[in-house]
Design a protein around this motif. Structure first.
Motif, mmCIF file in Angstrom:
data_model
loop_
_atom_site.group_PDB
_atom_site.id
_atom_site.type_symbol
_atom_site.label_atom_id
_atom_site.label_comp_id
_atom_site.label_asym_id
_atom_site.label_seq_id
_atom_site.Cartn_x
_atom_site.Cartn_y
_atom_site.Cartn_z
ATOM 1 N N ASP A 386 51.401 35.342 46.504
ATOM 2 C CA ASP A 386 51.002 33.881 46.687
ATOM 3 C C ASP A 386 49.892 34.167 47.602
ATOM 4 O OD1 ASP A 386 51.605 31.168 46.857
ATOM 5 O OD2 ASP A 386 52.571 31.182 48.865
ATOM 6 N N ASN A 387 49.053 35.312 47.370
ATOM 7 C CA ASN A 387 47.813 36.224 48.178
ATOM 8 C C ASN A 387 46.860 34.474 48.133
ATOM 9 O OD1 ASN A 387 45.164 36.111 48.556
ATOM 10 N ND2 ASN A 387 46.009 38.470 49.549
ATOM 11 N N PRO A 388 46.500 33.403 48.452
ATOM 12 C CA PRO A 388 45.494 32.296 47.786
ATOM 13 C C PRO A 388 43.789 33.065 47.246
ATOM 14 C CG PRO A 388 45.772 32.844 50.656
ATOM 15 C CD PRO A 388 46.268 33.596 49.852
ATOM 16 N N LEU A 389 43.742 34.253 47.746
ATOM 17 C CA LEU A 389 42.232 34.765 47.190
ATOM 18 C C LEU A 389 42.589 34.812 45.362
ATOM 19 C CD1 LEU A 389 40.752 36.568 50.067
ATOM 20 C CD2 LEU A 389 40.156 33.892 48.945
ATOM 21 N N LEU A 390 43.315 35.307 45.456
ATOM 22 C CA LEU A 390 44.179 36.392 44.358
ATOM 23 C C LEU A 390 44.922 34.864 43.764
ATOM 24 C CD1 LEU A 390 46.354 39.177 45.316
ATOM 25 C CD2 LEU A 390 43.984 39.093 43.831
ATOM 26 N N ARG A 391 45.326 34.574 44.063
ATOM 27 C CA ARG A 391 45.550 33.034 42.978
ATOM 28 C C ARG A 391 44.781 32.026 42.923
ATOM 29 N NH1 ARG A 391 50.008 29.791 42.094
ATOM 30 N NH2 ARG A 391 51.167 30.825 43.760
ATOM 31 N N ALA A 392 43.741 32.439 43.683
ATOM 32 C CA ALA A 392 42.178 31.277 42.969
ATOM 33 C C ALA A 392 41.356 32.415 41.569
ATOM 34 C CB ALA A 392 41.052 31.075 43.893
ATOM 35 N N GLY A 393 41.645 33.515 42.080
ATOM 36 C CA GLY A 393 40.871 34.303 41.166
ATOM 37 C C GLY A 393 41.664 34.617 39.896
ATOM 38 N N ARG A 394 43.252 34.385 39.419
ATOM 39 C CA ARG A 394 43.355 34.893 38.364
ATOM 40 C C ARG A 394 43.471 33.337 38.324
ATOM 41 N NH1 ARG A 394 48.741 35.658 42.585
ATOM 42 N NH2 ARG A 394 50.099 33.752 42.453
ATOM 43 N N ASP A 395 43.834 32.117 38.722
ATOM 44 C CA ASP A 395 43.997 30.819 38.194
ATOM 45 C C ASP A 395 42.573 31.064 36.771
ATOM 46 O OD1 ASP A 395 46.656 30.526 39.005
ATOM 47 O OD2 ASP A 395 45.638 28.745 40.067
ATOM 48 N N LEU A 396 41.549 31.408 37.907
ATOM 49 C CA LEU A 396 39.656 30.805 37.447
ATOM 50 C C LEU A 396 39.462 31.554 36.262
ATOM 51 C CD1 LEU A 396 37.049 29.714 37.823
ATOM 52 C CD2 LEU A 396 36.783 31.753 38.736
ATOM 53 N N GLY A 397 40.662 32.901 36.226
ATOM 54 C CA GLY A 397 40.318 33.812 34.799
ATOM 55 C C GLY A 397 40.922 33.422 33.559
ATOM 56 N N LEU A 398 41.878 32.433 34.507
ATOM 57 C CA LEU A 398 42.986 32.140 33.292
ATOM 58 C C LEU A 398 42.062 30.931 32.284
ATOM 59 C CD1 LEU A 398 47.041 32.098 34.279
ATOM 60 C CD2 LEU A 398 46.080 33.568 32.594
ATOM 61 N N GLY A 399 41.236 30.497 33.095
ATOM 62 C CA GLY A 399 40.976 29.321 32.621
ATOM 63 C C GLY A 399 39.801 29.223 31.535
ATOM 64 N N LEU A 400 38.851 30.572 31.926
ATOM 65 C CA LEU A 400 37.816 31.223 31.343
ATOM 66 C C LEU A 400 38.403 32.132 30.305
ATOM 67 C CD1 LEU A 400 35.589 32.958 34.424
ATOM 68 C CD2 LEU A 400 35.258 31.463 33.496
ATOM 69 N N VAL A 401 38.788 32.836 30.169
ATOM 70 C CA VAL A 401 39.618 32.773 29.266
ATOM 71 C C VAL A 401 40.296 31.925 28.003
ATOM 72 C CG1 VAL A 401 41.588 34.179 27.506
ATOM 73 C CG2 VAL A 401 40.762 35.052 29.753
ATOM 74 N N ASN A 402 40.291 30.892 28.820
ATOM 75 C CA ASN A 402 41.189 29.416 27.873
ATOM 76 C C ASN A 402 39.333 29.355 27.098
ATOM 77 O OD1 ASN A 402 43.014 28.252 26.872
ATOM 78 N ND2 ASN A 402 42.388 26.504 27.994
ATOM 79 N N ARG A 403 39.206 29.234 27.378
ATOM 80 C CA ARG A 403 37.306 28.526 27.299
ATOM 81 C C ARG A 403 36.404 29.729 26.323
ATOM 82 N NH1 ARG A 403 38.885 25.666 31.036
ATOM 83 N NH2 ARG A 403 38.018 23.714 31.407
ATOM 84 N N MET A 404 37.041 30.779 25.887
ATOM 85 C CA MET A 404 36.586 32.124 25.664
ATOM 86 C C MET A 404 37.258 32.224 24.210
ATOM 87 S SD MET A 404 35.073 33.983 28.164
ATOM 88 C CE MET A 404 34.699 35.665 27.603
#
Length: 427
Positions: A386-404
């Protein structure tokens, strides 16, 4: 076959002895210890090359034939479906299977729903068809039994345990709990994560526990799933919701060890109450079907997968986190690789149990297994917190992959098991 692991040699720690003085005494080519899923699949794949097998299974045949739904099911990647089709099994179960048409991957917390940034895999993005199928355990086991019964190359010994094994340059043998000795050319361990075959051979395992336990069950739900599989990552561990035929789904739900044990001890109604905030209400009302299972999660890899007249397959060689449902699929890759190595050796007139032959199998599978184990391990560590920095990074990563689209298509092919050094049976 092009694999960066090829060419490495691992010294075997195999017990040797006067296993067989005369090849004509051979009971069968392969002595397969373990009659779950990988063992029968290997016997059927080997039979295509005219190799004979004896499967030694501790369970009674009646349990293997039980048609009652007990809640267990498997996510078979497209490559695994191809293997089952090539060994004559898929036609027996296709009508009972559920295609996985889409996979949705999201991150969040129980009771709060998923993050707005998520990843969607659509099977229409690849030409080969659905990424995989869900099949209930009862149908897969029965199909394997039926196909084996139709093959004269295969003998099954139920309610029997191996108490000793001997391997050496001239042959292999196993001693049964009845005192009977079976002779062959190769002993193959398909006997799970606590493989006695590996232990008797002196092969060590390395790994660690995750502090997580998987709760496994099946549910019926009010609304249709439309063939969509969901992977919902939460701080204690991931929740997989996998579509079964009809308005039903298979659940693989990871929690911390103590929490999982406490939930498993609840009544069915209380169990559902614990599941609902994690599951959500997108499929309407839910109810349990079949039994509930509990599996401690560990990473475990053997030092060697093969030695003199011995090979390890599936969980006997490696165990990993169930993220993406790769356990059985990895085992079936082992089956395809070992069957191909044995077939090619037979066709060339080589001794199929020779050390250099079986090391080809080990070298083929070790790199792929290590890569998969590392990927599942890192994914679990990245998302099960539940690390907030890791959470933000992995959510951003999921969103970016979804757009590629290109990268997303690569991940879809990976989920379908279509990447890497595939055995011929999976092509």
């Amino acid at each position: 076959m092009d694999n960066p692991a090829r060419g490495r040699i691992f010294s075997p720690r195999i017990k040797r002895g006067d296993a067989m003085s005369d090849a004509s005494e051979s009971h069968s080519d392969l002595l397969i210890v373990g009659g779950g899923l990988n063992g029968p699949a290997l016997a059927l794949a080997a039979a295509r090359a005219g190799l004979t097998s004896t499967i030694i299974d501790a369970l009674p045949k009646a349990r293997m034939e039980d048609a009652t739904f007990d809640g267990r099911a498997y996510a078979l990647a497209l490559a695994s479906v191809r293997l089952l089709r090539n060994i004559g099994v898929w036609d027996r179960i296709e009508g009972h299977s559920q295609p996985m048409l889409d996979i949705k991957v999201s991150d969040g917390r129980a009771g709060e729903g998923p993050s707005p940034l998520w990843l969607h895999f659509d099977h229409a993005e690849i030409e080969e068809g659905p990424m995989g199928h869900m099949v209930e355990d009862r149908y897969l086991r029965r199909a394997l039994l039926e196909e084996m019964a139709a093959r004269p190359e295969i003998t099954v010994r139920n309610e029997t345990r191996v108490t000793d094994q001997r391997t050496g340059p001239d042959g292999a043998s196993v001693t049964l709990d009845s005192g009977e000795v079976l002779r062959g050319r190769v002993v193959i361990g398909c006997d799970g994560k606590k493989s006695a075959t590996a232990q008797r051979a002196g092969i060590r395992r390395h790994g660690w526990g995750y502090g997580q336990t998987a709760l496994v069950c099946a549910i019926a739900h009010e609304k249709p799933h439309h063939g969509v599989a969901h992977q919902f990552f939460m701080p204690p561990g991931p929740l997989a919701i996998l579509p079964l035929p009809g308005n039903r789904s298979s659940i693989v739900w990871s929690e911390r060890d103590a929490t999982a044990k406490a939930i498993q001890a609840l009544s069915d109604d209380e169990y559902l109450e614990a599941l609902r905030p994690r599951f959500g209400d997108f499929l309407g009302e839910i109810s349990l079907e079949g039994q509930r299972f509990l599996y401690p999660l560990v990473l475990s890899v053997c030092e060697e997968f093969a030695g003199w007249r011995l090979a390890l397959v599936g969980d006997a060689a490696h165990g990993m986190h169930p993220i993406a449902g790769q356990g059985l699929n990895a085992g079936l890759r082992d089956v395809g690789a070992l069957a191909q190595v044995l077939t090619e050796a037979k066709d060339r007139g080589e001794d199929i149990g020779a050390l250099d032959v079986l090391k080809r199998y080990e070298e083929w599978r070790r790199f792929d297994t290590a890569s998969l184990a590392m990927a599942t391990d890192l994914t679990n560590k990245l998302f099960s917190n539940d690390n907030p920095l890791l959470r933000a990074g992995r959510d951003l990563g999921l969103g970016l992959v979804n757009r590629m689209p290109g990268l997303r298509r690569t991940f879809i092919r990976e989920a379908a098991g279509l990447t890497g050094d595939l055995p011929d049976l999976m092509r």
